[in-house]
Write a protein that holds these residues in place. Sequence first.
Motif, PDB file in Angstrom:
ATOM      1  N   LYS A  27       0.787  -1.411   0.070  1.00 41.94           N
ATOM      2  CA  LYS A  27      -0.046   0.159  -0.053  1.00 41.94           C
ATOM      3  C   LYS A  27       0.859   1.461  -0.199  1.00 41.94           C
ATOM      4  N   TRP A  28       2.168   1.201  -0.330  1.00 43.75           N
ATOM      5  CA  TRP A  28       2.858   2.126  -0.164  1.00 43.75           C
ATOM      6  C   TRP A  28       3.027   3.131  -1.485  1.00 43.75           C
ATOM      7  N   SER A  29       2.660   2.651  -2.572  1.00 43.27           N
ATOM      8  CA  SER A  29       2.972   3.466  -3.720  1.00 43.27           C
ATOM      9  C   SER A  29       2.352   4.809  -3.982  1.00 43.27           C
ATOM     10  N   SER A  30       1.096   5.295  -3.130  1.00 46.50           N
ATOM     11  CA  SER A  30       0.649   6.454  -3.176  1.00 46.50           C
ATOM     12  C   SER A  30       1.142   7.280  -1.969  1.00 46.50           C
TER      13      SER A  30
ATOM     14  N   CYS B  85       4.758  -9.106  12.951  1.00 42.47           N
ATOM     15  CA  CYS B  85       4.508  -8.083  14.074  1.00 42.47           C
ATOM     16  C   CYS B  85       4.807  -6.749  13.575  1.00 42.47           C
ATOM     17  N   GLY B  86       4.052  -5.772  14.308  1.00 42.47           N
ATOM     18  CA  GLY B  86       4.460  -4.033  13.919  1.00 42.47           C
ATOM     19  C   GLY B  86       3.748  -3.716  12.517  1.00 42.47           C
ATOM     20  N   MET B  87       3.855  -2.155  12.740  1.00 47.64           N
ATOM     21  CA  MET B  87       3.369  -1.849  11.267  1.00 47.64           C
ATOM     22  C   MET B  87       3.644  -2.347   9.865  1.00 47.64           C
ATOM     23  N   CYS B  88       2.887  -2.916   9.122  1.00 46.96           N
ATOM     24  CA  CYS B  88       3.462  -3.462   7.767  1.00 46.96           C
ATOM     25  C   CYS B  88       4.201  -4.576   8.048  1.00 46.96           C
TER      26      CYS B  88
ATOM     27  N   ASP C 151       0.362   4.603   8.313  1.00 49.79           N
ATOM     28  CA  ASP C 151      -0.460   3.803   9.515  1.00 49.79           C
ATOM     29  C   ASP C 151      -1.317   2.858   8.700  1.00 49.79           C
ATOM     30  N   SER C 152      -1.460   2.492   7.562  1.00 46.21           N
ATOM     31  CA  SER C 152      -2.576   2.025   6.861  1.00 46.21           C
ATOM     32  C   SER C 152      -2.235   0.447   6.580  1.00 46.21           C
ATOM     33  N   CYS C 153      -1.515  -0.095   7.016  1.00 47.54           N
ATOM     34  CA  CYS C 153      -1.289  -1.759   7.130  1.00 47.54           C
ATOM     35  C   CYS C 153      -2.367  -2.220   7.982  1.00 47.54           C
ATOM     36  N   ASP C 154      -2.731  -3.337   7.581  1.00 43.86           N
ATOM     37  CA  ASP C 154      -3.477  -4.356   8.264  1.00 43.86           C
ATOM     38  C   ASP C 154      -2.396  -5.106   9.446  1.00 43.86           C
ATOM     39  N   GLU C 155      -3.211  -5.850  10.417  1.00 44.80           N
ATOM     40  CA  GLU C 155      -2.386  -6.675  11.175  1.00 44.80           C
ATOM     41  C   GLU C 155      -1.857  -7.940  10.378  1.00 44.80           C
ATOM     42  N   ASP C 156      -2.653  -8.519   9.452  1.00 43.69           N
ATOM     43  CA  ASP C 156      -2.068  -9.457   8.561  1.00 43.69           C
ATOM     44  C   ASP C 156      -1.383  -8.737   7.393  1.00 43.69           C
ATOM     45  N   ASN C 157      -0.196  -9.336   7.120  1.00 45.47           N
ATOM     46  CA  ASN C 157       0.536  -8.628   6.150  1.00 45.47           C
ATOM     47  C   ASN C 157       1.512  -9.794   5.447  1.00 45.47           C
ATOM     48  N   ILE C 158       1.709  -9.270   4.046  1.00 46.49           N
ATOM     49  CA  ILE C 158       2.613 -10.155   3.196  1.00 46.49           C
ATOM     50  C   ILE C 158       3.652  -9.455   3.200  1.00 46.49           C
ATOM     51  N   ILE C 159       4.916 -10.185   3.536  1.00 43.55           N
ATOM     52  CA  ILE C 159       6.243  -9.440   3.526  1.00 43.55           C
ATOM     53  C   ILE C 159       6.779  -9.661   2.520  1.00 43.55           C
TER      54      ILE C 159
END
Length: 399
Positions: free
Chosen positions: A291-294, A379-382, A301-309
């Motif tokens: 979600k970083w491109s924009s 864990c952690g943002m993004c 602070d817009s990443c959810d708890e579940d993330n794909i690294i």
Amino acid sequence: MYPYIYLAIAPLLLPVSGLEVRQLRPAHQALEQQFAEYVHRYQKEYVKGTEEYHRRLAHYSRSAAEVERLNQRPGRLWTAGTGPLADRSEEELQSMRGWFGFARRGHFTSALTQVSSDPADTPEEFLNWTSLRSLAAVRDQGGCGSCWAVTASTVLDSHAEIYKSTQRSFSAQELVSCVPNVKKCGGTGKCGGATVELAFQYAMEHPVQTAADMPYEGSDGTCEKHPPSLMQLSKSADFDVAAVGFHAANSDAPGMKYMSGWERLPENAYSPLLLAIYERGPVAVSVDASKWSSYESGIFDSCDEDNIINHAVTLVGYGKDKKLNANFYLIQNSWGPSWGEDGQIRLLRRDEDDKYCGIDRQPQEGTGCEGGPTEVRVCGMCGILYDNAVPHFRHPRAN
């Protein structure tokens, strides 16, 4: 009934009537004017009327609509914008991420791994490394999925400057072209993705050329070096270097001239990451950058708890924004200086980041090697705390 025609004003071609065309034309003209300004600002080379022009306009239209939606969020900490990536497709953005750490737990130990540090052991704000000359020029990986190599070379360059054990740079292109990845950890290797850990291991075991001797091309390139240890590394090290802890250099390793080894930090641990950036220098961190491109400015602070690294970047410091009343990690990206805040992003940081956790259910897309687990905890943002690594450079006095 009015005849229907198609007007390209959005990512999809919409059927509209003749009356609707007259109503939509001003909006379309405004969009094209915005796009023309965007093309000029970022020096894009699109010829109006071509298929590529209309395709890029459609991507830009989609991005502009998303930016407007994001900037209407109440209480937002960051601002979205139509930056240099606004005209890219999702497939192109995905290929630019291309990092890909390891979904495996290890058993090695080291000082940072063993120490149960407290956030109070580090200052509230630490931004000393931002003045390093080696970090002054933000790198642009281009369309190659080489963030793992660009980040590794950025971190190595900065530590070489800090410790003054070697006055040199480390070629990101050599890492792209030469680092083996037979276990397909996070990708197929080269521009198809690999890991910072593999890059650090390679830099320790091989005499890496400087950036001047082997400039970055943004392509797979050709590896002209085939030392005897390369095949041994490719067969044995892919899973070994996934282990948490310190990875020491052999006494005869070329990297021993300037580094004693490198370390993968404890998974999902907040304090060791702060300690690493404070005591050692910039750290290679892994994140979900979907979600970083924009991103344009502020604290993301817009990443959810579940993330794909899926992306590797360089953590250069941390601090607090008093106006926003929020803490942040300061990260240098590899998408060029026009993206974000002069090529950097501030990511929301919380003192209990190790308790803000979710699941990466697609490690094969981002953090997995062949044969690794099907899901991992992040864990952690993004997911910033999951997979991080730092080199251990020698001070000249220790040589």
